[in-house]
Design a protein around this motif. Structure first.
Motif, PDB file in Angstrom:
ATOM      1  N   SER A  33       0.847  -1.198   0.000  1.00 32.32           N
ATOM      2  CA  SER A  33       0.000   0.000   0.000  1.00 32.32           C
ATOM      3  C   SER A  33       0.881   1.246   0.000  1.00 32.32           C
ATOM      4  N   GLU A  34       0.342   2.333  -0.586  1.00 28.15           N
ATOM      5  CA  GLU A  34       1.097   3.577  -0.658  1.00 28.15           C
ATOM      6  C   GLU A  34       1.261   4.214   0.713  1.00 28.15           C
ATOM      7  N   SER A  35       0.239   4.085   1.568  1.00 33.58           N
ATOM      8  CA  SER A  35       0.325   4.666   2.906  1.00 33.58           C
ATOM      9  C   SER A  35       1.429   4.007   3.727  1.00 33.58           C
ATOM     10  N   GLU A  36       1.561   2.684   3.616  1.00 29.91           N
ATOM     11  CA  GLU A  36       2.634   2.004   4.336  1.00 29.91           C
ATOM     12  C   GLU A  36       3.998   2.353   3.764  1.00 29.91           C
ATOM     13  N   GLN A  37       4.059   2.564   2.465  1.00 22.81           N
ATOM     14  CA  GLN A  37       5.321   2.967   1.853  1.00 22.81           C
ATOM     15  C   GLN A  37       5.738   4.346   2.365  1.00 22.81           C
ATOM     16  N   ASN A  38       4.778   5.254   2.487  1.00 25.32           N
ATOM     17  CA  ASN A  38       5.086   6.575   3.032  1.00 25.32           C
ATOM     18  C   ASN A  38       5.491   6.488   4.502  1.00 25.32           C
ATOM     19  N   THR A  39       4.903   5.547   5.214  1.00 22.54           N
ATOM     20  CA  THR A  39       5.288   5.338   6.617  1.00 22.54           C
ATOM     21  C   THR A  39       6.721   4.865   6.722  1.00 22.54           C
ATOM     22  N   LEU A  40       7.120   3.966   5.851  1.00 25.24           N
ATOM     23  CA  LEU A  40       8.498   3.467   5.862  1.00 25.24           C
ATOM     24  C   LEU A  40       9.501   4.584   5.566  1.00 25.24           C
ATOM     25  N   ARG A  41       9.124   5.515   4.716  1.00 28.27           N
ATOM     26  CA  ARG A  41      10.056   6.594   4.362  1.00 28.27           C
ATOM     27  C   ARG A  41      10.380   7.473   5.566  1.00 28.27           C
ATOM     28  N   LEU A  42       9.508   7.499   6.551  1.00 28.86           N
ATOM     29  CA  LEU A  42       9.800   8.273   7.760  1.00 28.86           C
ATOM     30  C   LEU A  42      10.946   7.670   8.560  1.00 28.86           C
ATOM     31  N   LEU A  43      11.263   6.404   8.284  1.00 28.51           N
ATOM     32  CA  LEU A  43      12.338   5.721   8.999  1.00 28.51           C
ATOM     33  C   LEU A  43      13.675   5.787   8.270  1.00 28.51           C
ATOM     34  N   GLU A  44      13.760   6.595   7.222  1.00 30.36           N
ATOM     35  CA  GLU A  44      15.010   6.711   6.455  1.00 30.36           C
ATOM     36  C   GLU A  44      16.217   7.035   7.337  1.00 30.36           C
ATOM     37  N   PRO A  45      16.100   7.977   8.319  1.00 27.29           N
ATOM     38  CA  PRO A  45      17.297   8.282   9.130  1.00 27.29           C
ATOM     39  C   PRO A  45      17.801   7.118   9.964  1.00 27.29           C
ATOM     40  N   LEU A  46      16.999   6.068  10.123  1.00 31.84           N
ATOM     41  CA  LEU A  46      17.412   4.927  10.949  1.00 31.84           C
ATOM     42  C   LEU A  46      18.042   3.800  10.144  1.00 31.84           C
ATOM     43  N   THR A  47      18.074   3.934   8.821  1.00 25.46           N
ATOM     44  CA  THR A  47      18.651   2.868   8.007  1.00 25.46           C
ATOM     45  C   THR A  47      20.171   2.837   8.177  1.00 25.46           C
ATOM     46  N   ASN A  48      20.763   1.686   7.818  1.00 24.49           N
ATOM     47  CA  ASN A  48      22.217   1.467   7.923  1.00 24.49           C
ATOM     48  C   ASN A  48      22.721   1.606   9.363  1.00 24.49           C
ATOM     49  N   GLN A  49      21.872   1.302  10.321  1.00 20.79           N
ATOM     50  CA  GLN A  49      22.271   1.287  11.731  1.00 20.79           C
ATOM     51  C   GLN A  49      21.833  -0.031  12.356  1.00 20.79           C
ATOM     52  N   GLU A  50      22.658  -0.535  13.273  1.00 17.08           N
ATOM     53  CA  GLU A  50      22.308  -1.737  14.019  1.00 17.08           C
ATOM     54  C   GLU A  50      21.926  -1.363  15.441  1.00 17.08           C
ATOM     55  N   PHE A  51      20.799  -1.907  15.898  1.00 17.87           N
ATOM     56  CA  PHE A  51      20.321  -1.690  17.250  1.00 17.87           C
ATOM     57  C   PHE A  51      20.352  -3.032  17.980  1.00 17.87           C
ATOM     58  N   ILE A  52      20.958  -3.037  19.141  1.00 15.82           N
ATOM     59  CA  ILE A  52      21.189  -4.291  19.878  1.00 15.82           C
ATOM     60  C   ILE A  52      20.527  -4.185  21.251  1.00 15.82           C
ATOM     61  N   ALA A  53      19.807  -5.244  21.618  1.00 15.90           N
ATOM     62  CA  ALA A  53      19.212  -5.362  22.950  1.00 15.90           C
ATOM     63  C   ALA A  53      19.594  -6.713  23.521  1.00 15.90           C
ATOM     64  N   LYS A  54      19.840  -6.751  24.835  1.00 17.48           N
ATOM     65  CA  LYS A  54      20.281  -7.990  25.495  1.00 17.48           C
ATOM     66  C   LYS A  54      19.224  -8.454  26.491  1.00 17.48           C
ATOM     67  N   LYS A  55      19.133  -9.776  26.620  1.00 10.86           N
ATOM     68  CA  LYS A  55      18.220 -10.401  27.570  1.00 10.86           C
ATOM     69  C   LYS A  55      18.932 -11.585  28.203  1.00 10.86           C
ATOM     70  N   GLN A  56      18.888 -11.664  29.528  1.00 10.10           N
ATOM     71  CA  GLN A  56      19.655 -12.680  30.257  1.00 10.10           C
ATOM     72  C   GLN A  56      18.831 -13.908  30.633  1.00 10.10           C
ATOM     73  N   GLN A  57      17.519 -13.790  30.666  1.00 11.77           N
ATOM     74  CA  GLN A  57      16.662 -14.894  31.092  1.00 11.77           C
ATOM     75  C   GLN A  57      15.753 -15.335  29.936  1.00 11.77           C
ATOM     76  N   PRO A  58      15.515 -16.652  29.772  1.00 15.25           N
ATOM     77  CA  PRO A  58      16.094 -17.759  30.558  1.00 15.25           C
ATOM     78  C   PRO A  58      17.548 -18.063  30.176  1.00 15.25           C
ATOM     79  N   GLU A  59      17.977 -17.589  29.001  1.00 15.70           N
ATOM     80  CA  GLU A  59      19.369 -17.739  28.582  1.00 15.70           C
ATOM     81  C   GLU A  59      19.854 -16.390  28.069  1.00 15.70           C
ATOM     82  N   PRO A  60      21.169 -16.190  28.084  1.00 17.98           N
ATOM     83  CA  PRO A  60      21.686 -14.903  27.590  1.00 17.98           C
ATOM     84  C   PRO A  60      21.580 -14.809  26.068  1.00 17.98           C
ATOM     85  N   TYR A  61      20.737 -13.868  25.627  1.00 15.84           N
ATOM     86  CA  TYR A  61      20.543 -13.643  24.202  1.00 15.84           C
ATOM     87  C   TYR A  61      20.795 -12.173  23.874  1.00 15.84           C
ATOM     88  N   SER A  62      21.187 -11.956  22.620  1.00 14.69           N
ATOM     89  CA  SER A  62      21.253 -10.614  22.063  1.00 14.69           C
ATOM     90  C   SER A  62      20.317 -10.564  20.862  1.00 14.69           C
TER      91      SER A  62
END
Length: 274
Positions: A33-62
């Motif tokens: 849909s065109e509306s979703e495509q326009n929504t994605l374009r708002l995220l342009e400044p976040l492209t080419n970046q990696e975001f990492i979150a860690k969780k320790q339970q029940p096992e250590p995951y990233s």
């Protein structure tokens, strides 16, 4: 001249490739849909970046996330789970199966088509839901909210990404410059009604607790307010009616006219000389 063309052409191709990496066209929408495509374009400044979150339970995951970009060298992998012990990667969501839902200051980005569950959630493919919200902080914050895998169908991973990219431009300045919507007349009426409420409440308590009044006499200055109608009528009569044009009884030579009646039976014969 030919040498210049040979040098410029590869540079142009390289710059075009970099420019392509900076947009969200890599994401393939499920609905297209065109509306979703326009929504994605708002995220342009976040492209080419990696975001990492860690969780320790029940096992250590990233958990590693990219906007419309490959993670961990996996083709079309938008979000993966990494086991910190053996560094095994599990695909949570593909960016070639994307949905995008927009709110006032947030976007829900959904990656579907991940690796299938082994023994639960009816072996359906994993799905990642990333709530991207406005944050005034200069630093982006990516975190794990939950993994909802305790049901037969509809399991998903939920993440949050707080970023200032989605904040409305100059929102703080607009808030500070917004004038008060109360006019001078409204403020005056608020003050008048507040004073009236204090007068009525205080007078009622005084009449009841101090004077010991009962019934309508508990109303403050009841005698005055009960006569307010008559006093208003008298004031209107005094102001609006002219008293100078009223008819005065006719007079003759300063003697007021009196209604004529029968002559008195009393005679004055005794006053005559005998």
């Amino acid at each position: 001249m030919l040498l210049s063309v040979r040098i410029i052409t590869p540079l142009f191709i390289l710059l075009a490739g970099v420019q392509a990496d900076l947009n969200t066209d890599n994401c393939k929408l499920i609905s297209s849909s065109e509306s979703e495509q326009n929504t994605l374009r708002l995220l342009e400044p976040l492209t080419n970046q990696e975001f990492i979150a860690k969780k320790q339970q029940p096992e250590p995951y990233s958990y590693i996330f990219q906007v419309c970009g490959d993670v961990g060298g996996l083709k079309n992998a938008g979000l993966v789970q990494k086991n910190e012990k053996d560094e095994k990667l599990v695909l949570i969501g593909n960016y070639n199966q994307t949905r995008a839902i927009k709110g006032s200051d947030w976007i829900m980005l959904i990656y579907e088509g991940g690796e299938k569950y082994d023994s639960h959630c009816s072996n359906e493919p994993r799905k990642a839901m990333i709530m991207i919200s406005c944050s005034k902080s200069d630093k982006d914050n990516f975190s794990v909210v939950l993994e909802d895998n305790k049901k037969k169908v509809g399991c998903y991973y939920l993440f949050e990404l707080d970023t200032k990219v989605l904040c409305p431009a100059n929102s703080s300045e607009t808030t500070q410059q917004t004038p008060s919507k109360l006019s001078g007349g409204s403020i005056f009426l608020i003050v008048v009604f507040s004073c009236l409420a204090v007068y009525l409440t205080g007078g009622f308590l005084y009449q009841r607790l101090v004077v010991g009044a009962k019934g309508v006499e508990q109303f403050p200055n009841y005698a005055f307010w009960s006569q307010i109608g008559n006093l208003s009528a008298d004031g209107c009569d005094f102001v609006c009616r002219s008293r100078g044009n009223r008819a005065e009884p006719p007079t003759y030579r300063g003697v007021a006219t009196e209604p004529l009646g029968e002559e008195s039976e009393e005679r004055d014969d005794h006053l005559l000389p005998m």
